[in-house]
Design a protein around this motif. Structure first.
Motif, PDB file in Angstrom:
ATOM      1  N   LEU A  55       0.853  -1.194   0.000  1.00  0.00           N
ATOM      2  CA  LEU A  55       0.000   0.000   0.000  1.00  0.00           C
ATOM      3  C   LEU A  55       0.888   1.243   0.000  1.00  0.00           C
ATOM      4  O   LEU A  55       1.786   1.376   0.822  1.00  0.00           O
ATOM      5  N   GLN A  56       0.642   2.140  -0.961  1.00  0.00           N
ATOM      6  CA  GLN A  56       1.509   3.322  -1.079  1.00  0.00           C
ATOM      7  C   GLN A  56       0.734   4.536  -1.530  1.00  0.00           C
ATOM      8  O   GLN A  56      -0.299   4.413  -2.191  1.00  0.00           O
ATOM      9  N   ARG A  57       1.284   5.721  -1.232  1.00  0.00           N
ATOM     10  CA  ARG A  57       0.768   6.944  -1.824  1.00  0.00           C
ATOM     11  C   ARG A  57       1.084   6.929  -3.320  1.00  0.00           C
ATOM     12  O   ARG A  57       2.087   6.347  -3.746  1.00  0.00           O
ATOM     13  N   ILE A  58       0.260   7.624  -4.099  1.00  0.00           N
ATOM     14  CA  ILE A  58       0.487   7.697  -5.540  1.00  0.00           C
ATOM     15  C   ILE A  58       1.814   8.392  -5.835  1.00  0.00           C
ATOM     16  O   ILE A  58       2.515   8.049  -6.786  1.00  0.00           O
ATOM     17  N   VAL A  59       2.174   9.375  -5.005  1.00  0.00           N
ATOM     18  CA  VAL A  59       3.415  10.117  -5.258  1.00  0.00           C
ATOM     19  C   VAL A  59       4.657   9.396  -4.737  1.00  0.00           C
ATOM     20  O   VAL A  59       5.778   9.844  -4.987  1.00  0.00           O
ATOM     21  N   SER A  60       4.472   8.290  -4.013  1.00  0.00           N
ATOM     22  CA  SER A  60       5.637   7.587  -3.458  1.00  0.00           C
ATOM     23  C   SER A  60       6.400   6.851  -4.545  1.00  0.00           C
ATOM     24  O   SER A  60       5.856   6.543  -5.605  1.00  0.00           O
ATOM     25  N   LYS A  61       7.650   6.566  -4.255  1.00  0.00           N
ATOM     26  CA  LYS A  61       8.440   5.770  -5.184  1.00  0.00           C
ATOM     27  C   LYS A  61       7.899   4.347  -5.179  1.00  0.00           C
ATOM     28  O   LYS A  61       7.799   3.731  -4.118  1.00  0.00           O
ATOM     29  N   GLU A  63       7.361   0.438  -5.228  1.00  0.00           N
ATOM     30  CA  GLU A  63       8.124  -0.715  -4.765  1.00  0.00           C
ATOM     31  C   GLU A  63       7.234  -1.939  -4.797  1.00  0.00           C
ATOM     32  O   GLU A  63       6.004  -1.811  -4.822  1.00  0.00           O
ATOM     33  N   LYS A  65       7.047  -6.323  -3.546  1.00  0.00           N
ATOM     34  CA  LYS A  65       7.658  -7.452  -2.854  1.00  0.00           C
ATOM     35  C   LYS A  65       7.924  -8.575  -3.852  1.00  0.00           C
ATOM     36  O   LYS A  65       7.139  -8.795  -4.769  1.00  0.00           O
ATOM     37  N   GLN A 118      15.884 -10.571   1.954  1.00  0.00           N
ATOM     38  CA  GLN A 118      15.919 -10.827   3.389  1.00  0.00           C
ATOM     39  C   GLN A 118      16.604 -12.188   3.610  1.00  0.00           C
ATOM     40  O   GLN A 118      17.378 -12.621   2.761  1.00  0.00           O
TER      41      GLN A 118
ATOM     42  N   LEU B  10      -5.291   7.020   1.685  1.00  0.00           N
ATOM     43  CA  LEU B  10      -3.895   7.455   1.842  1.00  0.00           C
ATOM     44  C   LEU B  10      -3.160   7.578   0.513  1.00  0.00           C
ATOM     45  O   LEU B  10      -2.164   8.297   0.419  1.00  0.00           O
ATOM     46  N   ARG B  11      -3.648   6.894  -0.505  1.00  0.00           N
ATOM     47  CA  ARG B  11      -2.968   6.988  -1.809  1.00  0.00           C
ATOM     48  C   ARG B  11      -3.051   8.394  -2.380  1.00  0.00           C
ATOM     49  O   ARG B  11      -2.212   8.801  -3.173  1.00  0.00           O
ATOM     50  N   ASP B  12      -4.085   9.134  -1.977  1.00  0.00           N
ATOM     51  CA  ASP B  12      -4.343  10.445  -2.577  1.00  0.00           C
ATOM     52  C   ASP B  12      -3.572  11.581  -1.898  1.00  0.00           C
ATOM     53  O   ASP B  12      -3.609  12.706  -2.378  1.00  0.00           O
ATOM     54  N   GLY B  13      -2.912  11.295  -0.800  1.00  0.00           N
ATOM     55  CA  GLY B  13      -2.259  12.347  -0.031  1.00  0.00           C
ATOM     56  C   GLY B  13      -0.844  12.649  -0.482  1.00  0.00           C
ATOM     57  O   GLY B  13      -0.157  11.799  -1.062  1.00  0.00           O
ATOM     58  N   GLU B  14      -0.439  13.872  -0.222  1.00  0.00           N
ATOM     59  CA  GLU B  14       0.946  14.268  -0.486  1.00  0.00           C
ATOM     60  C   GLU B  14       1.340  15.306   0.551  1.00  0.00           C
ATOM     61  O   GLU B  14       0.659  16.326   0.695  1.00  0.00           O
ATOM     62  N   VAL B  30       7.571  14.749   0.973  1.00  0.00           N
ATOM     63  CA  VAL B  30       7.881  13.520   1.707  1.00  0.00           C
ATOM     64  C   VAL B  30       7.381  12.344   0.857  1.00  0.00           C
ATOM     65  O   VAL B  30       6.180  12.096   0.762  1.00  0.00           O
ATOM     66  N   LEU B  31       8.336  11.651   0.215  1.00  0.00           N
ATOM     67  CA  LEU B  31       7.961  10.612  -0.755  1.00  0.00           C
ATOM     68  C   LEU B  31       7.728   9.252  -0.118  1.00  0.00           C
ATOM     69  O   LEU B  31       7.089   8.395  -0.706  1.00  0.00           O
ATOM     70  N   LEU B  32       8.267   9.065   1.060  1.00  0.00           N
ATOM     71  CA  LEU B  32       8.180   7.723   1.644  1.00  0.00           C
ATOM     72  C   LEU B  32       7.388   7.721   2.944  1.00  0.00           C
ATOM     73  O   LEU B  32       7.638   6.902   3.822  1.00  0.00           O
ATOM     74  N   ASP B  33       6.441   8.661   3.057  1.00  0.00           N
ATOM     75  CA  ASP B  33       5.640   8.611   4.282  1.00  0.00           C
ATOM     76  C   ASP B  33       4.672   7.435   4.221  1.00  0.00           C
ATOM     77  O   ASP B  33       4.316   6.942   3.154  1.00  0.00           O
ATOM     78  N   LYS B  74       9.252   6.352   6.028  1.00  0.00           N
ATOM     79  CA  LYS B  74      10.344   5.386   5.976  1.00  0.00           C
ATOM     80  C   LYS B  74      11.670   6.125   6.013  1.00  0.00           C
ATOM     81  O   LYS B  74      11.797   7.212   5.475  1.00  0.00           O
TER      82      LYS B  74
END
Lengths: 151, 169
Positions: A55-61, A63, A65, A118, B10-14, B30-33, B74
């Motif tokens: 689960l990630q934000r859309i703006v996150s890099k 990744e 598993k 790991q 949470l996907r929509d937040g920045e 913050v890219l890895l929150d 992270k």
């Protein structure tokens, strides 16, 4: 979803790492490859499964598993400790290792991410029927989970 | 229609953190929150009871309360710019106002060091994104923790306002 690691590049990068780093001369059979093992005294069967994206934000890099599974086979007649030599060699190049993920679609094959493993899990799948133990094919399964991250 | 009823998650937040540099503030997305940002608007009320009785009593507005805010990210590099000016500013450095990073406070000289947090929630339908601005966030605790898949940095602090400013982004 810019920066998403392509699975084909991740798998190709891992296969290259595997070919370059495995310190043994032993046949590796990759998914989809047909090979008659009758003439072999030992071989490996390898799977790389990119199995889920956290689960990630859309703006996150991005990744995801990854799970690598290796089946090790040694036929009767070999040194009975050979299977463990193979297992140790594989553990040595997988466990807690970090490998580069290259983009084979771009010239120069730049690094686009990293795959970090790991600790491994080893299971002995050799049939242990007492009367046949010394004549059965030895079979170990190594599984190692990892996380692929783009940079 | 200027609003949509699609639920946000949470996907929509920045989260963007800015400092108080005049002109062009230092800014960091913050890219890895972890997507666990949380804030609480508080309200104080004075209850005046009549000999212990609520029915005959009344209420009055109490003191203003600042907003509490927290998030987790992270952990990658802890320091960058403070070690080498050519390296990018890192989250830990910014939150800690590490020397050598030129991060300046959004509050006046002599006050506690504060930063501006801008939390944008993108409308998945692209109609009515919103930005929540916390202008004077100061740090109460910064907790660094190890983990199996990743280590994390947890920020907990206060925004010295009674409520953040919410605007259409």
């Amino acid at each position: 979803m810019s920066g998403l690691i392509k699975q084909k590049n991740m798998i190709a990068s891992f296969h290259k790492y595997w070919n370059d780093q495995l310190p043994l001369t032993i046949k590796t059979i990759y998914p989809g490859m047909k090979f008659d093992t009758a003439s072999l005294s030992e071989w490996l069967e390898l799977w790389v499964e990119p199995h889920s994206r956290p689960l990630q934000r859309i703006v996150s890099k991005p990744e995801f598993k990854v799970s690598v599974t290796i089946h090790c086979f040694v036929t009767p007649g070999n040194n009975r400790a050979r299977i463990h030599e193979i297992s140790d060699a594989i553990r040595g190049i997988l466990s807690q290792k970090t490998i580069e993920i290259l983009d084979y679609d771009l010239s120069g094959n730049p690094v686009t991410g990293y795959l970090r493993f790991q600790e491994e899990v080893v299971q002995n799948q050799t049939r242990k029927i007492s009367t046949q133990f010394h004549t059965s094919i030895q079979h170990l399964v190594l599984k190692c989970k990892g996380l692929a991250q783009s940079i | 229609m200027a609003v949509t009823n699609l639920v946000r998650n949470l996907r929509d937040g920045e989260l963007v953190i800015k400092d108080g540099t005049s002109g062009t503030p230092l800014s960091m997305t913050v890219l890895l929150d972890e997507g666990d940002l949380s804030w609480v608007n508080r309200s104080n009320t004075i209850e005046v009871k009549d000999r212990g009785s609520i029915s005959a009593g009344h209420t009055r507005k109490g003191d203003d309360e600042s907003v509490s805010i927290s998030f987790t990210a992270k952990w990658t590099q802890l320091i960058g710019k403070s070690a080498s000016s050519a390296d990018p500013l890192q989250l830990y450095e910014m939150l800690m106002f590490v020397s050598g990073t030129n991060v300046s406070s959004t509050s006046s000289d002599g006050e506690q060091d504060t930063l501006q947090f801008e939390f944008t929630i993108v409308d998945p339908a692209g109609v009515a994104s919103e930005k929540i601005t916390f202008s004077k966030v100061y740090r109460e605790t910064l907790t660094m923790s190890e983990g199996d898949d990743f280590n994390v940095i947890n920020f907990s602090g206060r925004d010295f306002e009674s409520e953040p400013v919410i605007t259409r982004a």
